[in-house]
Design an enzyme around this catalytic site. Structure first.
Site, PDB file in Angstrom:
ATOM      1  N   ASP A 138       0.850  -1.195   0.000  1.00  0.00           N
ATOM      2  CA  ASP A 138       0.000   0.000   0.000  1.00  0.00           C
ATOM      3  C   ASP A 138       0.881   1.238   0.000  1.00  0.00           C
ATOM      4  O   ASP A 138       1.648   1.478   0.937  1.00  0.00           O
ATOM      5  CB  ASP A 138      -0.902   0.010   1.236  1.00  0.00           C
ATOM      6  CG  ASP A 138      -1.832   1.209   1.272  1.00  0.00           C
ATOM      7  OD1 ASP A 138      -2.993   1.057   0.847  1.00  0.00           O
ATOM      8  OD2 ASP A 138      -1.397   2.294   1.707  1.00  0.00           O
TER       9      ASP A 138
ATOM     10  N   TYR B  45       3.124   9.961  -0.657  1.00  0.00           N
ATOM     11  CA  TYR B  45       4.279   9.436   0.065  1.00  0.00           C
ATOM     12  C   TYR B  45       5.580   9.671  -0.698  1.00  0.00           C
ATOM     13  O   TYR B  45       6.662   9.585  -0.103  1.00  0.00           O
ATOM     14  CB  TYR B  45       4.133   7.930   0.326  1.00  0.00           C
ATOM     15  CG  TYR B  45       2.882   7.514   1.056  1.00  0.00           C
ATOM     16  CD1 TYR B  45       2.076   8.434   1.735  1.00  0.00           C
ATOM     17  CD2 TYR B  45       2.491   6.185   1.061  1.00  0.00           C
ATOM     18  CE1 TYR B  45       0.932   8.038   2.387  1.00  0.00           C
ATOM     19  CE2 TYR B  45       1.345   5.771   1.723  1.00  0.00           C
ATOM     20  CZ  TYR B  45       0.552   6.703   2.374  1.00  0.00           C
ATOM     21  OH  TYR B  45      -0.589   6.303   3.013  1.00  0.00           O
TER      22      TYR B  45
ATOM     23  N   LYS C 265      -2.762   5.945  -4.112  1.00  0.00           N
ATOM     24  CA  LYS C 265      -3.812   6.918  -3.808  1.00  0.00           C
ATOM     25  C   LYS C 265      -3.525   8.230  -4.514  1.00  0.00           C
ATOM     26  O   LYS C 265      -2.368   8.663  -4.596  1.00  0.00           O
ATOM     27  CB  LYS C 265      -3.893   7.161  -2.293  1.00  0.00           C
ATOM     28  CG  LYS C 265      -3.959   5.889  -1.472  1.00  0.00           C
ATOM     29  CD  LYS C 265      -3.914   6.175   0.025  1.00  0.00           C
ATOM     30  CE  LYS C 265      -3.594   4.922   0.802  1.00  0.00           C
ATOM     31  NZ  LYS C 265      -2.168   4.520   0.696  1.00  0.00           N
TER      32      LYS C 265
ATOM     33  N   HIS D  72      -7.407   9.900  -1.907  1.00  0.00           N
ATOM     34  CA  HIS D  72      -6.745   9.853  -0.600  1.00  0.00           C
ATOM     35  C   HIS D  72      -7.584  10.524   0.498  1.00  0.00           C
ATOM     36  O   HIS D  72      -7.688   9.996   1.615  1.00  0.00           O
ATOM     37  CB  HIS D  72      -5.370  10.512  -0.695  1.00  0.00           C
ATOM     38  CG  HIS D  72      -4.389  10.008   0.309  1.00  0.00           C
ATOM     39  ND1 HIS D  72      -3.035   9.979   0.091  1.00  0.00           N
ATOM     40  CD2 HIS D  72      -4.557   9.505   1.547  1.00  0.00           C
ATOM     41  CE1 HIS D  72      -2.414   9.476   1.147  1.00  0.00           C
ATOM     42  NE2 HIS D  72      -3.327   9.194   2.046  1.00  0.00           N
TER      43      HIS D  72
ATOM     44  N   LYS E   1       3.149  -0.886   8.962  1.00  0.00           N
ATOM     45  CA  LYS E   1       4.406  -0.393   8.404  1.00  0.00           C
ATOM     46  C   LYS E   1       5.532  -0.568   9.409  1.00  0.00           C
ATOM     47  O   LYS E   1       5.407  -0.203  10.572  1.00  0.00           O
ATOM     48  CB  LYS E   1       4.262   1.074   8.010  1.00  0.00           C
ATOM     49  CG  LYS E   1       5.459   1.656   7.267  1.00  0.00           C
ATOM     50  CD  LYS E   1       6.546   2.211   8.162  1.00  0.00           C
ATOM     51  CE  LYS E   1       6.130   3.471   8.879  1.00  0.00           C
ATOM     52  NZ  LYS E   1       7.264   4.072   9.643  1.00  0.00           N
ATOM     53  N   SER E   2       6.647  -1.126   8.957  1.00  0.00           N
ATOM     54  CA  SER E   2       7.882  -1.152   9.730  1.00  0.00           C
ATOM     55  C   SER E   2       9.021  -1.361   8.749  1.00  0.00           C
ATOM     56  O   SER E   2       8.828  -1.965   7.688  1.00  0.00           O
ATOM     57  CB  SER E   2       7.880  -2.273  10.771  1.00  0.00           C
ATOM     58  OG  SER E   2       9.128  -2.303  11.461  1.00  0.00           O
ATOM     59  N   VAL E   3      10.193  -0.858   9.087  1.00  0.00           N
ATOM     60  CA  VAL E   3      11.370  -1.112   8.254  1.00  0.00           C
ATOM     61  C   VAL E   3      12.367  -1.997   9.000  1.00  0.00           C
ATOM     62  O   VAL E   3      13.478  -2.216   8.529  1.00  0.00           O
ATOM     63  CB  VAL E   3      12.040   0.207   7.808  1.00  0.00           C
ATOM     64  CG1 VAL E   3      11.114   0.996   6.895  1.00  0.00           C
ATOM     65  CG2 VAL E   3      12.437   1.057   9.014  1.00  0.00           C
TER      66      VAL E   3
ATOM     67  N   ARG F 248      10.344  -6.889  13.118  1.00  0.00           N
ATOM     68  CA  ARG F 248       8.966  -6.415  13.278  1.00  0.00           C
ATOM     69  C   ARG F 248       8.119  -6.751  12.055  1.00  0.00           C
ATOM     70  O   ARG F 248       6.941  -7.099  12.187  1.00  0.00           O
ATOM     71  CB  ARG F 248       8.970  -4.898  13.522  1.00  0.00           C
ATOM     72  CG  ARG F 248       7.606  -4.315  13.856  1.00  0.00           C
ATOM     73  CD  ARG F 248       7.028  -4.864  15.140  1.00  0.00           C
ATOM     74  NE  ARG F 248       7.892  -4.668  16.275  1.00  0.00           N
ATOM     75  CZ  ARG F 248       8.021  -3.535  16.961  1.00  0.00           C
ATOM     76  NH1 ARG F 248       7.331  -2.468  16.598  1.00  0.00           N
ATOM     77  NH2 ARG F 248       8.828  -3.465  18.001  1.00  0.00           N
TER      78      ARG F 248
ATOM     79  N   ASN G 291       4.794  -8.981  12.368  1.00  0.00           N
ATOM     80  CA  ASN G 291       3.490  -8.526  11.889  1.00  0.00           C
ATOM     81  C   ASN G 291       2.854  -9.503  10.908  1.00  0.00           C
ATOM     82  O   ASN G 291       1.640  -9.470  10.682  1.00  0.00           O
ATOM     83  CB  ASN G 291       3.621  -7.156  11.227  1.00  0.00           C
ATOM     84  CG  ASN G 291       3.917  -6.047  12.212  1.00  0.00           C
ATOM     85  OD1 ASN G 291       3.720  -6.198  13.419  1.00  0.00           O
ATOM     86  ND2 ASN G 291       4.415  -4.926  11.712  1.00  0.00           N
TER      87      ASN G 291
END
Length: 278
Positions: A46, A51, A76, A108, A231-233, A237, A241
């Site tokens: 997504d 962004y 979006k 959006h 969201k995580s980088v 994690r 998730n």
């Protein structure tokens, strides 16, 4: 590999219920982050024009070697492109950056206080779908009156409505209308930007199940049939998730988490938000 459930949405399209979000992922690190998510097993990404990282998503998808029909990509429309001609032009640019037609394209924000009517934008979205730039169209942050108006004026229902939902903002009125109309609910900020992770009620459930509070919260969404894309980088994690399908919450667990609602938003109010990028 874990099999992620899919939800059938409008336009004959199915969407994986769990995806990978890239909100606030810097453009220069987006390709790396999405590549990592694909390695973990995510097949739904997504993103959004706002962004600034669609190109990184597209580069990761191309480099992955995965067939495009194995992947689901959402973007979006930016708030500054609500006029018809702008929307069509920018949708084409998103397709170029993402390396092919989108699976889902959303408005959006409704921006109800600015001079460009979101009804015009929704009509443009229908053209974008019919032109083959996306398989399905939807909206984000639309309230019930916004939805009622675009449906009444065009006869076309959004495939999804992506709204803020988490245990402190269960957003039941919008979710119920979505369900009534056959509109899938996507939940952004699913852990309230971390605010729910120290909640005692969620912590007690997590301890009993041997799971983290984030996993319990995301599982709550899954069992309520929301579509989520945390969201995580951080790889650990991102993997955590993804591990949501080897346990279940009881009905009592779901009720206890739902009862935590405080109508607390972590983001803007869709009825008044009118931010348009310069």
């Amino acid at each position: 590999m874990t099999s992620v459930p899919e939800i059938r949405i409008a336009d004959g399209v199915s969407i994986p219920q769990l995806g990978f979000g890239v909100y606030q992922v810097p453009p220069e690190t987006t390709e790396e982050a999405v590549t990592m998510a694909l390695e973990v097993g995510y097949r739904h990404v997504d993103t959004a024009q706002m962004y600034g990282n669609e190109q990184g998503v597209g580069d990761a998808l191309e480099a992955s070697g995965l067939n495009r029909d194995e992947l689901f990509v959402t973007s979006k429309l930016n708030n500054s492109f609500h006029r018809r001609d702008d929307a069509l032009r920018e949708a084409e640019k998103s397709v170029e950056r993402l390396g092919g037609p989108m699976d889902l394209f959303l408005i959006h924000w409704p921006l109800p206080t600015i001079d460009v009517d979101y009804l015009e934008t929704w009509k443009a979205m229908i053209e974008i779908r019919d032109a083959g730039l996306t398989r399905a169209i939807g909206v984000s942050n639309f309230q019930v009156p916004h939805l009622q108006r675009i449906i009444a004026e065009t006869g076309v229902k959004p495939a999804v409505n992506q709204i803020e939902v988490h245990p402190y903002l269960t957003n039941e009125t919008v979710r119920a209308y979505n369900a009534e109309q056959g509109i899938a609910t996507e939940a952004w900020s699913p852990i309230a930007q971390g605010a729910v992770l120290d909640d005692p009620a969620i912590a007690a459930i997590a301890e009993r199940l041997g799971k983290t509070t984030a996993q319990v919260t995301l599982r709550w969404h899954i069992q309520r049939h929301d579509i989520v894309f945390p969201k995580s980088v951080t790889r650990s994690r991102v993997e955590e998730n993804f591990q949501l399908f080897d346990f279940e919450l009881t009905d009592a667990d779901i009720q206890a988490i739902t009862a935590l609602n405080k109508d607390h938003r972590t983001g803007p109010d869709p009825d008044t938000f009118d931010y348009v990028p310069a």
